[in-house]
Design a protein around this motif. Structure first.
Motif, PDB file in Angstrom:
ATOM      1  N   LYS A   5       0.841  -1.210   0.000  1.00 49.10           N
ATOM      2  CA  LYS A   5       0.000   0.000   0.000  1.00 49.10           C
ATOM      3  C   LYS A   5       0.870   1.251   0.000  1.00 49.10           C
ATOM      4  N   THR A   6       1.567   1.480  -1.085  1.00 47.93           N
ATOM      5  CA  THR A   6       2.554   2.570  -1.126  1.00 47.93           C
ATOM      6  C   THR A   6       1.951   3.948  -0.906  1.00 47.93           C
ATOM      7  N   GLN A  13       9.911   7.374   2.212  1.00 49.90           N
ATOM      8  CA  GLN A  13       9.821   5.987   2.683  1.00 49.90           C
ATOM      9  C   GLN A  13       9.690   5.025   1.511  1.00 49.90           C
ATOM     10  N   ASN A  14       8.876   5.377   0.552  1.00 55.66           N
ATOM     11  CA  ASN A  14       8.702   4.513  -0.622  1.00 55.66           C
ATOM     12  C   ASN A  14       9.965   4.446  -1.461  1.00 55.66           C
ATOM     13  N   GLU A  15      10.604   5.593  -1.622  1.00 56.66           N
ATOM     14  CA  GLU A  15      11.833   5.645  -2.418  1.00 56.66           C
ATOM     15  C   GLU A  15      12.918   4.767  -1.818  1.00 56.66           C
TER      16      GLU A  15
ATOM     17  N   HIS B  25      10.398  -2.503   2.967  1.00 55.07           N
ATOM     18  CA  HIS B  25       8.961  -2.252   2.856  1.00 55.07           C
ATOM     19  C   HIS B  25       8.645  -0.934   3.548  1.00 55.07           C
ATOM     20  N   PRO B  26       7.921  -0.042   2.874  1.00 54.60           N
ATOM     21  CA  PRO B  26       7.667   1.281   3.453  1.00 54.60           C
ATOM     22  C   PRO B  26       7.044   1.226   4.846  1.00 54.60           C
ATOM     23  N   ALA B  27       6.181   0.252   5.085  1.00 49.58           N
ATOM     24  CA  ALA B  27       5.549   0.159   6.405  1.00 49.58           C
ATOM     25  C   ALA B  27       6.596  -0.124   7.480  1.00 49.58           C
ATOM     26  N   ASN B  48      -2.106   2.720  15.643  1.00 52.70           N
ATOM     27  CA  ASN B  48      -2.846   3.968  15.424  1.00 52.70           C
ATOM     28  C   ASN B  48      -2.100   4.896  14.478  1.00 52.70           C
ATOM     29  N   GLU B  49      -0.785   4.760  14.457  1.00 50.23           N
ATOM     30  CA  GLU B  49       0.056   5.658  13.675  1.00 50.23           C
ATOM     31  C   GLU B  49       0.031   5.290  12.189  1.00 50.23           C
ATOM     32  N   LEU B  50      -0.031   4.021  11.903  1.00 49.00           N
ATOM     33  CA  LEU B  50       0.079   3.576  10.513  1.00 49.00           C
ATOM     34  C   LEU B  50      -1.288   3.184   9.934  1.00 49.00           C
ATOM     35  N   PRO B  51      -1.409   3.337   8.618  1.00 50.85           N
ATOM     36  CA  PRO B  51      -2.692   3.098   7.951  1.00 50.85           C
ATOM     37  C   PRO B  51      -2.886   1.630   7.579  1.00 50.85           C
ATOM     38  N   LEU B  52      -2.582   0.753   8.496  1.00 53.61           N
ATOM     39  CA  LEU B  52      -2.715  -0.677   8.208  1.00 53.61           C
ATOM     40  C   LEU B  52      -3.429  -1.338   9.381  1.00 53.61           C
TER      41      LEU B  52
END
Lengths: 110, 110
Positions: A5-6, A13-15, B25-27, B48-52
């Motif tokens: 979920k980029t 972070q994605n880069e 992985h960005p997460a 709560n911080e991350l969208p996952l």
DNA sequence: ATTTAATATCGCAATATTACGATAAAAGAT
DNA sequence: ATCTTTTATCGTAATATTGCGATATTAAAT
């Protein structure tokens, strides 16, 4: 699912994830290290150097190239691959930021 | 196939690949960065911080833990996660070796 | 023109990863 | 004892990665 979920993460972070992911395989690390040992950037004897089939190497080279870590220039029959220091410099910068903030952190851990 | 042929590469190459892969992985980068912003190592508000979703975060935390990049200590009800500087130091060392040999290389490229 | 050599791409099988709902497990609160 | 909170695990679907044989592509060599 299966797709990262980029869109929910920052560009940085994605880069970083993309560059790192390209290096996250022993064969690709081996390719990079090999390209560093041969000063003149030799091409497809990477295939002779590594214990993987030619199409597999070609695929790994493609991934390294997509991430910008290496360059491939056609030289007649063959293709000449070499390190692209630019992206490695970018990686170094991003990693340094990480390493620095780790050193800054008071280690009052759990 | 689908399984990496680790046995054909050096221990160093495999070790670096495992650490790097955990960060690829960005997460997981976001988790590490978050753990660095909160000096006291807070636990599951990462969720709560991350969208996952919570199980997804839990899985990413497990991968970071398996690679040794973070630690998790049980504190009653909750679990307290924090950076493990040791492995980051190891990563820094391995990456530095790479970056150094890139700088050493004459850029007589293709 | 044909053959040879070097790479890339296709197609596929095996496996791994990502994500999450449902559920379990463990400890604190009522 | 029951409820609530927090985290982990299970199971599963969607997708990605790894690896390679077969084949295509391209340019040099004969």
């Amino acid at each position: 699912m299966g797709a990262t979920k980029t869109d929910h993460f920052t560009d940085k972070q994605n880069e970083l994830a993309i560059i790192i992911k390209a290096l996250a395989h022993p064969a690709r690390i081996a390719i990079v290290e090999y390209l560093l040992t041969v000063n003149t950037c030799i091409c497809g004897d990477i295939v002779n150097e590594l214990p993987l089939a030619q199409p597999t190497i070609s695929q790994h080279l493609k991934e390294l190239k997509n991430a910008g870590l290496i360059q491939g220039n056609i030289e007649g029959n063959a293709v000449c691959y070499c390190i692209n220091p630019k992206i490695f410099k970018k990686l170094e910068k991003l990693m340094d930021e990480l390493f620095k903030s780790i050193k800054k952190q008071k280690n009052t851990c759990c």
